[in-house]
Scaffold this motif. Structure first.
Motif, PDB file in Angstrom:
ATOM      1  N   SER A 237       0.902  -0.999   0.044  1.00  0.00           N
ATOM      2  CA  SER A 237      -0.002   0.178  -0.094  1.00  0.00           C
ATOM      3  C   SER A 237       0.932   1.380  -0.053  1.00  0.00           C
ATOM      4  N   LEU A 238       2.085   0.818   0.347  1.00  0.00           N
ATOM      5  CA  LEU A 238       3.119   2.112   0.439  1.00  0.00           C
ATOM      6  C   LEU A 238       3.671   2.269  -1.048  1.00  0.00           C
ATOM      7  N   LEU A 239       3.567   1.571  -1.739  1.00  0.00           N
ATOM      8  CA  LEU A 239       4.381   1.693  -3.094  1.00  0.00           C
ATOM      9  C   LEU A 239       4.109   2.737  -4.544  1.00  0.00           C
ATOM     10  N   PHE A 240       5.154   3.451  -5.147  1.00  0.00           N
ATOM     11  CA  PHE A 240       4.759   3.858  -5.449  1.00  0.00           C
ATOM     12  C   PHE A 240       5.690   3.427  -7.203  1.00  0.00           C
ATOM     13  N   THR A 241       4.462   2.779  -8.509  1.00  0.00           N
ATOM     14  CA  THR A 241       6.072   2.722  -8.867  1.00  0.00           C
ATOM     15  C   THR A 241       5.686   3.186 -10.559  1.00  0.00           C
ATOM     16  N   PHE A 242       6.472   3.274 -11.725  1.00  0.00           N
ATOM     17  CA  PHE A 242       6.382   4.560 -13.190  1.00  0.00           C
ATOM     18  C   PHE A 242       5.183   4.117 -13.235  1.00  0.00           C
ATOM     19  N   ASP A 243       4.483   2.982 -13.463  1.00  0.00           N
ATOM     20  CA  ASP A 243       3.366   2.293 -13.767  1.00  0.00           C
ATOM     21  C   ASP A 243       2.044   2.653 -13.236  1.00  0.00           C
ATOM     22  N   ASP A 244       2.463   3.630 -11.811  1.00  0.00           N
ATOM     23  CA  ASP A 244       1.065   4.065 -11.090  1.00  0.00           C
ATOM     24  C   ASP A 244       1.044   5.664 -11.266  1.00  0.00           C
ATOM     25  N   ILE A 245       1.820   6.679 -12.338  1.00  0.00           N
ATOM     26  CA  ILE A 245       1.579   7.174 -12.194  1.00  0.00           C
ATOM     27  C   ILE A 245       0.700   8.185 -13.313  1.00  0.00           C
ATOM     28  N   VAL A 246      -0.016   6.894 -14.154  1.00  0.00           N
ATOM     29  CA  VAL A 246      -1.256   7.664 -14.973  1.00  0.00           C
ATOM     30  C   VAL A 246      -2.185   7.569 -14.402  1.00  0.00           C
ATOM     31  N   LYS A 247      -2.532   7.152 -12.746  1.00  0.00           N
ATOM     32  CA  LYS A 247      -4.121   6.462 -12.149  1.00  0.00           C
ATOM     33  C   LYS A 247      -3.839   7.682 -11.070  1.00  0.00           C
ATOM     34  N   LEU A 248      -2.606   8.443 -11.347  1.00  0.00           N
ATOM     35  CA  LEU A 248      -2.733   9.902 -10.175  1.00  0.00           C
ATOM     36  C   LEU A 248      -3.641  10.786 -11.249  1.00  0.00           C
ATOM     37  N   ASN A 249      -4.732  11.877 -11.009  1.00  0.00           N
ATOM     38  CA  ASN A 249      -5.382  12.785 -10.366  1.00  0.00           C
ATOM     39  C   ASN A 249      -4.983  13.530 -12.057  1.00  0.00           C
ATOM     40  N   PRO A 250      -5.845  14.331 -12.606  1.00  0.00           N
ATOM     41  CA  PRO A 250      -5.144  15.169 -13.501  1.00  0.00           C
ATOM     42  C   PRO A 250      -4.522  16.073 -13.142  1.00  0.00           C
ATOM     43  N   LYS A 251      -4.864  16.729 -11.908  1.00  0.00           N
ATOM     44  CA  LYS A 251      -3.933  18.213 -11.974  1.00  0.00           C
ATOM     45  C   LYS A 251      -2.584  17.659 -11.245  1.00  0.00           C
ATOM     46  N   SER A 252      -2.588  16.455 -10.267  1.00  0.00           N
ATOM     47  CA  SER A 252      -1.505  15.292  -9.908  1.00  0.00           C
ATOM     48  C   SER A 252      -0.230  15.398 -10.833  1.00  0.00           C
TER      49      SER A 252
END
Length: 340
Positions: A237-252
């Motif tokens: 739950s604490l990890l963040f990978t390059f593939d997760d970038i497209v899941k961010l909200n538009p503003k972020s």
């Protein structure tokens, strides 16, 4: 042409493992560690270093991975007498090890109640609701009065009354039974709820894992899932990978891409799927989008290492911006799995 001699894989004693780790650290870090040793420890390990037989690169990597996994588990580094004893075997005489373990166990058993007393009632109440009332009474009788009072005030009235009666009639508990309770509390709170106790070992380990390659990340998490599933779940739950970038909200996404060098972005985008590219390109300014599209269409060759380095640079930037509150890293992915 002469080939390099093959180093045969062999088992290593605990003191050889220590010597190997120290030798891989380099003079600065090794000196910092060794300054905390006494003369006997220095003598034992330095002799092992001088007499160390060839160690293969694979063995060194396995030893470092073993250390990382033990660091991530956490409990093995916090008052675990069994693990400490294993580490000392072969380094100190048996009688000296017994003295150290006996003294350590006394300190751990005395301090576990202080540590549990520091846990919030929000964590203690749900935990104790799943225990037998007699166990709850024993735990509350050992905690600091202020902590016990907060917990009891949150218990259902019928349970609270029953626990109060049991506490009044509580007889002396045999050492073996008390040690079982202390061990369970140590494992459940020191390991699995370390975030609530301020230790934040999961966050530290997640930061380490975030710096690994995908295959290494999965390897560590799979290993932890077999032995410490709750810790593995927290880490995922604490990890963040390059593939997760497209899941961010538009503003972020917009804020992140405004801070990324275009050269790094183009390199990181190489080899990505069409859907991923579409999402990223839609968040770029029109001029930047055209430039990135042209660079990607040109098909300039790049090594996988160059691509991975660019992706790691962007991920590190996203993590840093998230920690500063500049972007929201929550992805809404509730299954906790790494994106493929």
């Amino acid at each position: 042409m002469n080939s390099a001699p093959m180093v045969r894989t062999r088992s290593m004693t605990p003191v050889e493992k220590v010597a190997t780790i120290i030798m891989t650290m380099g003079p600065g870090a090794a000196g910092t560690v060794m300054r905390h040793w006494d003369q006997n420890e220095l003598k034992t390990v330095t002799h092992a270093m001088a007499e160390l037989r060839p160690v293969s690169v694979t063995q060194v990597e396995d030893l470092v991975n073993e250390f990382l996994e033990q660091f991530g588990i956490g409990a093995n580094l916090v008052g675990d007498a069994t693990q400490v004893q294993k580490l000392l075997e072969g380094i100190l005489p048996p009688d000296q090890i017994r003295e150290i373990i006996a003294e350590m166990e006394g300190r751990v058993n005395q301090s576990i109640w202080d540590r549990i007393s520091a846990v919030s009632e929000g964590s203690l109440v749900p935990y104790l609701l799943n225990e037998h009332p007699q166990t709850t009474a024993l735990v509350l009788s050992k905690l600091h009065p202020a902590t016990s009072a907060k917990v009891m005030s949150e218990l259902p009235q019928d349970l609270r009354d029953g626990v109060a009666r049991r506490m009044l009639n509580c007889k002396a508990v045999v050492d073996d039974a008390l040690k079982l309770v202390e061990k369970a509390l140590h494992e459940d709170f020191t390991v699995n709820l370390s975030l609530n106790m301020g230790g934040d070992s999961h966050a530290r380990m997640a930061d380490i894992i975030n710096k690994m390659e995908r295959s290494q990340m999965e390897g560590v998490l799979d290993g932890l899932s077999n032995t410490h599933p709750k810790s593995a779940e927290i880490l995922r739950s604490l990890l963040f990978t390059f593939d997760d970038i497209v899941k961010l909200n538009p503003k972020s996404l917009t804020a992140l891409f405004d801070a990324i060098d275009n050269t790094d972005l183009v390199m990181a985008m190489k080899g990505t799927e069409a859907g991923f590219r579409t999402t990223v390109l839609s968040c770029l300014a029109s001029r930047t989008r055209r430039m990135v599209e042209q660079e990607l269409a040109s098909g300039e060759p790049a090594t996988q290492r160059e691509v991975n380095d660019a992706r790691r640079k962007i991920t590190d930037l996203a993590l840093a911006m998230g920690q500063r509150g500049e972007i929201d890293l929550s992805t809404g992915d509730e299954d906790g799995e790494l994106v493929q």
